[in-house]
Design a protein around this motif. Structure first.
Motif, PDB file in Angstrom:
ATOM      1  N   LYS A  56      52.642  30.584  32.966  1.00 30.31           N
ATOM      2  CA  LYS A  56      51.251  31.717  33.271  1.00 30.31           C
ATOM      3  C   LYS A  56      50.813  32.392  31.893  1.00 30.31           C
ATOM      4  CE  LYS A  56      51.205  32.310  37.748  1.00 30.31           C
ATOM      5  NZ  LYS A  56      50.078  32.692  38.600  1.00 30.31           N
ATOM      6  N   CYS A  86      46.462  31.289  37.338  1.00 28.99           N
ATOM      7  CA  CYS A  86      45.840  32.446  36.980  1.00 28.99           C
ATOM      8  C   CYS A  86      47.258  33.252  36.128  1.00 28.99           C
ATOM      9  CB  CYS A  86      45.379  32.969  38.002  1.00 28.99           C
ATOM     10  SG  CYS A  86      46.064  34.850  38.476  1.00 28.99           S
ATOM     11  N   GLY A  88      48.080  36.143  36.678  1.00 28.75           N
ATOM     12  CA  GLY A  88      48.771  37.022  37.591  1.00 28.75           C
ATOM     13  C   GLY A  88      50.202  36.479  38.073  1.00 28.75           C
ATOM     14  N   ARG A  89      50.997  37.570  38.632  1.00 29.44           N
ATOM     15  CA  ARG A  89      52.099  36.883  39.128  1.00 29.44           C
ATOM     16  C   ARG A  89      52.670  37.567  40.325  1.00 29.44           C
ATOM     17  NH1 ARG A  89      52.547  39.167  34.254  1.00 29.44           N
ATOM     18  NH2 ARG A  89      54.195  40.662  35.007  1.00 29.44           N
ATOM     19  N   CYS A  90      51.830  37.176  41.287  1.00 28.37           N
ATOM     20  CA  CYS A  90      51.993  37.666  42.815  1.00 28.37           C
ATOM     21  C   CYS A  90      53.130  36.857  43.218  1.00 28.37           C
ATOM     22  CB  CYS A  90      50.661  37.486  43.581  1.00 28.37           C
ATOM     23  SG  CYS A  90      49.294  38.420  42.942  1.00 28.37           S
ATOM     24  N   TYR A  92      54.000  36.223  46.216  1.00 24.32           N
ATOM     25  CA  TYR A  92      53.756  35.384  47.366  1.00 24.32           C
ATOM     26  C   TYR A  92      52.830  34.385  47.170  1.00 24.32           C
ATOM     27  CZ  TYR A  92      49.637  38.471  47.151  1.00 24.32           C
ATOM     28  OH  TYR A  92      48.525  38.913  46.712  1.00 24.32           O
ATOM     29  N   CYS A  93      52.211  34.386  45.766  1.00 23.48           N
ATOM     30  CA  CYS A  93      51.109  33.322  45.573  1.00 23.48           C
ATOM     31  C   CYS A  93      51.448  31.760  46.159  1.00 23.48           C
ATOM     32  CB  CYS A  93      50.850  33.272  44.268  1.00 23.48           C
ATOM     33  SG  CYS A  93      49.279  32.188  43.539  1.00 23.48           S
ATOM     34  N   LEU A  95      50.102  29.428  45.095  1.00 23.94           N
ATOM     35  CA  LEU A  95      49.975  28.097  44.209  1.00 23.94           C
ATOM     36  C   LEU A  95      51.129  28.145  43.563  1.00 23.94           C
ATOM     37  CD1 LEU A  95      46.550  29.473  42.390  1.00 23.94           C
ATOM     38  CD2 LEU A  95      47.061  27.570  43.802  1.00 23.94           C
ATOM     39  N   SER A 138      42.845  28.596  41.980  1.00 21.87           N
ATOM     40  CA  SER A 138      42.789  29.602  40.712  1.00 21.87           C
ATOM     41  C   SER A 138      42.204  30.991  41.126  1.00 21.87           C
ATOM     42  CB  SER A 138      41.946  29.101  39.462  1.00 21.87           C
ATOM     43  OG  SER A 138      40.467  29.380  40.040  1.00 21.87           O
ATOM     44  N   ASP A 139      42.455  31.957  40.330  1.00 19.34           N
ATOM     45  CA  ASP A 139      41.533  32.976  40.220  1.00 19.34           C
ATOM     46  C   ASP A 139      40.716  32.910  39.050  1.00 19.34           C
ATOM     47  OD1 ASP A 139      40.571  35.511  39.659  1.00 19.34           O
ATOM     48  OD2 ASP A 139      41.894  36.635  41.038  1.00 19.34           O
ATOM     49  N   LYS A 170      41.184  39.026  42.092  1.00 14.47           N
ATOM     50  CA  LYS A 170      41.769  40.341  42.225  1.00 14.47           C
ATOM     51  C   LYS A 170      41.390  41.134  41.043  1.00 14.47           C
ATOM     52  CE  LYS A 170      45.956  39.644  44.779  1.00 14.47           C
ATOM     53  NZ  LYS A 170      46.102  38.081  45.145  1.00 14.47           N
ATOM     54  N   PHE A 171      40.766  40.270  39.933  1.00 16.89           N
ATOM     55  CA  PHE A 171      40.742  40.962  38.566  1.00 16.89           C
ATOM     56  C   PHE A 171      39.226  41.498  38.399  1.00 16.89           C
ATOM     57  CE2 PHE A 171      44.138  37.980  38.106  1.00 16.89           C
ATOM     58  CZ  PHE A 171      44.830  38.524  37.484  1.00 16.89           C
ATOM     59  N   THR A 205      48.214  42.396  37.792  1.00 16.23           N
ATOM     60  CA  THR A 205      46.804  42.481  38.414  1.00 16.23           C
ATOM     61  C   THR A 205      46.371  43.753  38.400  1.00 16.23           C
ATOM     62  OG1 THR A 205      47.405  42.787  40.816  1.00 16.23           O
ATOM     63  CG2 THR A 205      47.215  40.564  39.707  1.00 16.23           C
TER      64      THR A 205
HETATM   65 FE1  SF4 Z   1      46.532  34.906  40.786  1.00 19.21          FE
HETATM   66 FE2  SF4 Z   1      45.817  35.200  43.088  1.00 19.21          FE
HETATM   67 FE3  SF4 Z   1      48.078  33.814  42.736  1.00 19.21          FE
HETATM   68 FE4  SF4 Z   1      47.938  36.387  42.367  1.00 19.21          FE
HETATM   69  S1  SF4 Z   1      47.516  35.347  44.375  1.00 19.21           S
HETATM   70  S2  SF4 Z   1      49.057  34.668  41.265  1.00 19.21           S
HETATM   71  S3  SF4 Z   1      46.026  36.702  41.258  1.00 19.21           S
HETATM   72  S4  SF4 Z   1      46.121  33.243  42.108  1.00 19.21           S
END
Ligand code: SF4
Length: 336
Positions: A56, A86, A88-90, A92-93, A95, A138-139, A170-171, A205
């Motif tokens: 990341k 992206c 961010g470190r969500c 649940y993401c 990706l 991506s974001d 989210k940015f 985020t």
């Molecule tokens: Fe990034 Fe969106 Fe994934 Fe969060 S959910 S890590 S903002 S791509």
């Protein structure tokens, strides 16, 4: 600002690649090289969790050679490939499961060729309008201040009679996009959630108030605005928490901007995603209990765990009533 930037050699032959090289040199960011943006082997990290964090923090600058675009139902016809991942470190993401063990951020410098590809699709389908999604993998906003890819795409679609663009973020570093001649052809969406879900799960985020203030600027700049509430997580005082979120949104916007849309996505997970999340975030408090969910086959052939039908109906009714109460003129595009 990434911790390291890795360039594909060919990317340096493009003006944007060269500009980024100079920029990161000046910023004294560690620079490395790779022969392919698909195979980057120099990112450190012994464990999955370490590799994830280092990924990341890594930016890979490459050239996209694949000419065709992926489809992107239901929100658009095609993905517009500008970036992946992206910073961010969500927790649940989705990706996290799709981008490998070190999900580095990647941008493509051959943006003119990519937009020419979009023009080809638009030409093929006209007079039908073709819609492109800029945030499918991506974001795209965190890299915008130095990459300027969204600015290019927004201006391009501003000039397309039969092409439309949309992306979600989210940015909040969006000031550079406010003056672009968008002609209302780009829908700018913000991903929102309750304050407690942002705090618990959306690490790295911006907070809700910052996203709403950015959304307000975007609406004032005349962009069609949308909100994506995702993932809707049912825990604790969820009704009260989501009501508070709607109340804050209504207060920040001071009314319903024309053409406001909502996309509502409930929390779901695949078995594979659950395994990845628990490896990267061993102490996660995300609810990943299969027993409390209904198993459903998805459009790509693999199954996912969703909330049971009765709860889904309750969520649908509640969110429709919140939208009706706070944003009477808004349209709910879908709730899944
Ligand atoms: Fe990034 Fe969106 Fe994934 Fe969060 S959910 S890590 S903002 S791509």
């Amino acid at each position: 600002m990434p911790k390291r930037v890795i360039f594909e050699k060919e990317a340096l032959q493009y003006p944007l690649g060269e500009k980024l090289f100079r920029y990161f040199q000046e910023q004294r960011v560690a620079i490395g090289y790779t022969s392919s943006h698909n195979r980057v082997t120099s990112i450190p990290g012994r464990t999955r969790a370490e590799g994830f964090v280092e990924g990341k923090r890594t930016l890979v600058v490459g050239v996209r050679r694949t000419k065709s675009f992926e489809t992107c139902r239901p929100s658009a016809h095609f993905q517009l490939p500008l970036a992946t991942s992206c910073p961010g470190r969500c927790e649940y993401c989705y990706l996290m499961t799709n981008l490998g063990r070190k999900p580095y951020v990647r941008i493509y410098v051959n943006v003119d060729e990519i937009l020419a590809g979009a023009r080809g699709y638009i030409e093929q389908k006209k007079p039908e309008v073709t819609v492109f999604e800029g945030a499918a993998t991506s974001d795209p906003v965190p890299v915008e201040p130095y990459a300027g890819l969204l600015a290019r795409a927004i201006a391009f679609f501003g000039a397309q009679e039969y092409g439309r663009f949309r992306f979600v973020t989210k940015f909040t570093d969006i000031d550079s996009l406010l003056e672009i001649p968008h002609q209302g052809h780009t829908r700018f969406r913000f991903s929102l959630n309750t304050e407690s879900i942002i705090r618990q799960y959306e690490h790295g985020t911006p907070v809700l108030a910052a996203r709403l203030s950015a959304a307000n600027k975007v609406a004032a700049a005349g962009y069609p605005l949308g909100f994506l509430v995702a993932p809707i997580i049912i825990s604790g005082d969820w009704r009260e928490d989501y009501r508070a979120m709607f109340e804050s949104a209504a207060a920040a916007l001071g009314g319903c901007p024309p053409g406001l849309t909502f996309e509502l996505i409930t929390h779901r997970f695949t078995r594979r995603a659950k395994g990845t999340i628990q490896e990267v975030y061993p102490g996660t408090s995300l609810d990943l209990d299969e027993e409390a969910r209904t198993f459903k086959y998805g459009q790509f052939g693999y199954g996912k765990y969703v909330y049971p039908a009765e709860l889904m109906q309750e969520i649908r009714d509640y969110f429709n009533s919140l939208v009706g109460e706070y944003f009477q003129e808004a349209k709910v595009e879908y709730l899944v």
